[in-house]
Design a protein around this motif. Structure first.
Motif, PDB file in Angstrom:
ATOM      1  N   ASP A 105       1.760  60.029   5.829  1.00  0.00           N
ATOM      2  CA  ASP A 105       0.514  60.420   5.166  1.00  0.00           C
ATOM      3  C   ASP A 105       0.422  59.948   3.722  1.00  0.00           C
ATOM      4  N   GLU A 106       1.483  59.286   3.217  1.00  0.00           N
ATOM      5  CA  GLU A 106       1.446  58.709   1.875  1.00  0.00           C
ATOM      6  C   GLU A 106       0.818  57.319   1.860  1.00  0.00           C
ATOM      7  N   LEU A 107       0.593  56.736   3.048  1.00  0.00           N
ATOM      8  CA  LEU A 107       0.155  55.350   3.142  1.00  0.00           C
ATOM      9  C   LEU A 107      -1.346  55.258   3.411  1.00  0.00           C
ATOM     10  N   THR A 108      -1.988  54.330   2.720  1.00  0.00           N
ATOM     11  CA  THR A 108      -3.411  54.051   2.902  1.00  0.00           C
ATOM     12  C   THR A 108      -3.570  52.621   3.399  1.00  0.00           C
ATOM     13  N   SER A 109      -4.325  52.439   4.470  1.00  0.00           N
ATOM     14  CA  SER A 109      -4.516  51.104   5.036  1.00  0.00           C
ATOM     15  C   SER A 109      -5.305  50.219   4.086  1.00  0.00           C
ATOM     16  N   VAL A 110      -4.903  48.951   4.012  1.00  0.00           N
ATOM     17  CA  VAL A 110      -5.575  47.957   3.178  1.00  0.00           C
ATOM     18  C   VAL A 110      -6.411  47.054   4.084  1.00  0.00           C
ATOM     19  N   PRO A 111      -7.688  46.828   3.766  1.00  0.00           N
ATOM     20  CA  PRO A 111      -8.550  46.014   4.627  1.00  0.00           C
ATOM     21  C   PRO A 111      -8.028  44.591   4.800  1.00  0.00           C
ATOM     22  N   THR A 112      -8.327  44.012   5.956  1.00  0.00           N
ATOM     23  CA  THR A 112      -7.951  42.638   6.244  1.00  0.00           C
ATOM     24  C   THR A 112      -8.575  41.675   5.233  1.00  0.00           C
ATOM     25  N   GLY A 113      -7.799  40.682   4.819  1.00  0.00           N
ATOM     26  CA  GLY A 113      -8.303  39.650   3.932  1.00  0.00           C
ATOM     27  C   GLY A 113      -8.169  39.950   2.452  1.00  0.00           C
ATOM     28  N   VAL A 114      -7.712  41.152   2.114  1.00  0.00           N
ATOM     29  CA  VAL A 114      -7.550  41.522   0.703  1.00  0.00           C
ATOM     30  C   VAL A 114      -6.211  40.999   0.173  1.00  0.00           C
ATOM     31  N   ASP A 115      -6.214  40.418  -1.006  1.00  0.00           N
ATOM     32  CA  ASP A 115      -4.998  39.935  -1.658  1.00  0.00           C
ATOM     33  C   ASP A 115      -4.118  41.134  -2.011  1.00  0.00           C
ATOM     34  N   PRO A 116      -2.859  41.187  -1.525  1.00  0.00           N
ATOM     35  CA  PRO A 116      -1.994  42.324  -1.836  1.00  0.00           C
ATOM     36  C   PRO A 116      -1.794  42.548  -3.335  1.00  0.00           C
ATOM     37  N   VAL A 117      -1.776  41.471  -4.106  1.00  0.00           N
ATOM     38  CA  VAL A 117      -1.589  41.612  -5.560  1.00  0.00           C
ATOM     39  C   VAL A 117      -2.812  42.283  -6.190  1.00  0.00           C
ATOM     40  N   GLU A 118      -3.993  41.919  -5.748  1.00  0.00           N
ATOM     41  CA  GLU A 118      -5.186  42.588  -6.252  1.00  0.00           C
ATOM     42  C   GLU A 118      -5.246  44.025  -5.739  1.00  0.00           C
ATOM     43  N   ALA A 119      -4.819  44.241  -4.511  1.00  0.00           N
ATOM     44  CA  ALA A 119      -4.835  45.592  -3.949  1.00  0.00           C
ATOM     45  C   ALA A 119      -3.914  46.525  -4.721  1.00  0.00           C
ATOM     46  N   VAL A 120      -2.714  46.050  -5.097  1.00  0.00           N
ATOM     47  CA  VAL A 120      -1.786  46.927  -5.820  1.00  0.00           C
ATOM     48  C   VAL A 120      -2.323  47.262  -7.208  1.00  0.00           C
ATOM     49  N   SER A 121      -3.188  46.426  -7.742  1.00  0.00           N
ATOM     50  CA  SER A 121      -3.790  46.709  -9.043  1.00  0.00           C
ATOM     51  C   SER A 121      -4.707  47.926  -8.987  1.00  0.00           C
ATOM     52  N   LEU A 122      -5.168  48.284  -7.782  1.00  0.00           N
ATOM     53  CA  LEU A 122      -6.064  49.426  -7.632  1.00  0.00           C
ATOM     54  C   LEU A 122      -5.324  50.758  -7.585  1.00  0.00           C
ATOM     55  N   VAL A 123      -4.098  50.745  -7.051  1.00  0.00           N
ATOM     56  CA  VAL A 123      -3.416  51.977  -6.655  1.00  0.00           C
ATOM     57  C   VAL A 123      -3.196  52.931  -7.828  1.00  0.00           C
ATOM     58  N   LEU A 124      -2.777  52.419  -8.952  1.00  0.00           N
ATOM     59  CA  LEU A 124      -2.552  53.255 -10.133  1.00  0.00           C
ATOM     60  C   LEU A 124      -3.694  53.095 -11.128  1.00  0.00           C
ATOM     61  N   ASN A 125      -3.961  51.863 -11.550  1.00  0.00           N
ATOM     62  CA  ASN A 125      -4.924  51.635 -12.624  1.00  0.00           C
ATOM     63  C   ASN A 125      -6.349  52.018 -12.242  1.00  0.00           C
ATOM     64  N   TYR A 126      -6.810  51.528 -11.090  1.00  0.00           N
ATOM     65  CA  TYR A 126      -8.204  51.762 -10.719  1.00  0.00           C
ATOM     66  C   TYR A 126      -8.432  53.183 -10.210  1.00  0.00           C
ATOM     67  N   VAL A 127      -7.460  53.755  -9.496  1.00  0.00           N
ATOM     68  CA  VAL A 127      -7.619  55.158  -9.085  1.00  0.00           C
ATOM     69  C   VAL A 127      -7.667  56.046 -10.327  1.00  0.00           C
ATOM     70  N   THR A 128      -6.800  55.757 -11.306  1.00  0.00           N
ATOM     71  CA  THR A 128      -6.853  56.497 -12.575  1.00  0.00           C
ATOM     72  C   THR A 128      -8.239  56.395 -13.195  1.00  0.00           C
ATOM     73  N   ALA A 129      -8.760  55.184 -13.298  1.00  0.00           N
ATOM     74  CA  ALA A 129     -10.080  54.969 -13.900  1.00  0.00           C
ATOM     75  C   ALA A 129     -11.174  55.657 -13.082  1.00  0.00           C
ATOM     76  N   TYR A 130     -11.118  55.517 -11.777  1.00  0.00           N
ATOM     77  CA  TYR A 130     -12.140  56.069 -10.890  1.00  0.00           C
ATOM     78  C   TYR A 130     -12.169  57.593 -10.972  1.00  0.00           C
ATOM     79  N   GLN A 131     -10.993  58.212 -10.942  1.00  0.00           N
ATOM     80  CA  GLN A 131     -10.948  59.672 -10.972  1.00  0.00           C
ATOM     81  C   GLN A 131     -11.341  60.219 -12.340  1.00  0.00           C
TER      82      GLN A 131
END
Length: 358
Positions: A105-131
């Motif tokens: 339950d700690e894992l969130t699926s990443v959509p097909t075709g998304v760059d993993p490096v760009e995706a990891v940029s969301l996990v901490l930085n963008y979730v922080t900004a979004y919340q």
């Protein structure tokens, strides 16, 4: 199978990061093993390395708050349907490694075709900004916001999300980063040469509705003075604790730096004008409202897939250069997100397998 992992055995500077080779871990019951493709490098990890982050971790530990990778092994009771899937997670520690085992339950699926490096940029930085923006600050379209460190990882995330929300934005940054801030739709303010409080009031004729302050310490009260009546400061970081990547001041300084914003929050509450100082911590909110974290990360991943946001990646570096990556971040001037590449082979093969299985 052997794997690499970074270990911190005692607190200190970047030199305490030790690369070790060991047997790859196997998932326990209810866990999935992730072959990590990309791990983010964050300021929080520098604070943990120095032993002053509020998120206490027992030594020895492996740094690494945010990861993206391929699920390659399932423990007893875990879903085998996740095997071969690209996923993202915020483990808080353990990301500087080639493998990590986490509860399903700690894992969130990443959509097909998304760059993993760009995706990891969301996990901490963008979730922080979004919340901070949508769960705490709640600025309405047309309202004014001030973003400190606007060219950094969280800063650029706030600028992009603020643009989507229709906000009028101002961002503090060094002169060399002003073009980045302007390109993302904000009015840059040179914090090195101008008093940002006076500049904000000059530009807005009354102050801003929300300030996002990751600097901490005395800067929080200055941010408070930049508010209009009814405004809010969202305090979320302590970059003032480090100078050139190392501890600034002694224990008394650090205690003062932690307690002073709390005192400011009390002062704000009793001051006229209904202005407030509100603290934010991604790890505490994730534990309190885990569904919010998954919901917000999924929403951001969809925005990334649809091309509505574009994380700014400062540099991609191999896991073996983790020490150098933290040195660069500590020196300041990093524009966007620093990312460690932990398994380049997984990046090519695993995503192909994922796409074939969909």
């Amino acid at each position: 199978m052997k794997s690499l992992r970074v270990v911190v055995r005692h607190h200190g500077g970047p030199e305490v990061l030790e690369l070790v080779e060991e047997d790859a871990p196997h998932p326990a019951s209810g866990e999935l093993r992730v072959q990590i493709i990309a791990a983010g490098v964050s300021f929080a990890e520098l604070l943990m390395r120095e032993g002053i982050h509020p998120e206490k971790t027992t030594l020895p530990f492996t740094p690494g708050w945010d990861i993206v990778g391929i699920v390659d092994e399932a423990g007893e009771g875990a879903s085998h349907a996740m095997l071969g899937k690209l996923v993202a997670a915020l483990p808080i520690h353990g990301g500087y490694a080639q493998f990590i085992c986490l509860p399903q339950d700690e894992l969130t699926s990443v959509p097909t075709g998304v760059d993993p490096v760009e995706a990891v940029s969301l996990v901490l930085n963008y979730v922080t900004a979004y919340q901070m923006m949508h769960r705490l600050g709640h600025p309405s379209p047309g309202q004014r916001v001030l973003i400190h460190g606007a060219a950094g990882g969280v800063g650029t995330a706030l600028l992009q999300l603020g643009g989507l929300a229709g906000l009028e934005m101002y961002g503090t940054a060094s002169l060399s980063d002003h073009q980045i801030v302007s390109d993302l739709g904000a009015r840059p303010i040179d914090y090195e040469r101008a008093d940002f409080v006076k500049e904000v009031h000059r530009l807005t004729n009354g102050g801003v509705d929300v300030v996002f302050d990751g600097v901490g310490e005395a800067n929080v009260w200055r941010s408070f003075r930049a508010l209009r009546p009814g405004g809010r400061v969202i305090a979320y970081g302590f970059t003032s604790f480090l100078q050139k990547g190392r501890l600034a001041g002694g224990l008394r300084y650090r205690l003062r730096g932690i307690l002073r914003p709390l005192w400011y929050a009390v002062c704000a509450f009793v001051s006229p004008g209904r202005r407030r100082i509100l603290p934010y911590s991604i790890q505490y909110l994730k534990r309190w409202r885990p569904a919010w974290f998954r919901e917000d990360l999924s929403a951001l991943l969809k925005l990334l897939r649809d091309g509505k946001i574009k994380p700014m990646v400062a540099m991609r570096m191999p896991l073996t250069e983790a020490r150098r990556a933290q040195e660069l971040l500590g020196q300041g001037g990093v524009k966007g997100k620093l990312v460690l590449i932990c398994n380049s082979l997984a990046s090519r093969q695993g995503i192909a397998e994922q796409e074939q299985s969909l």
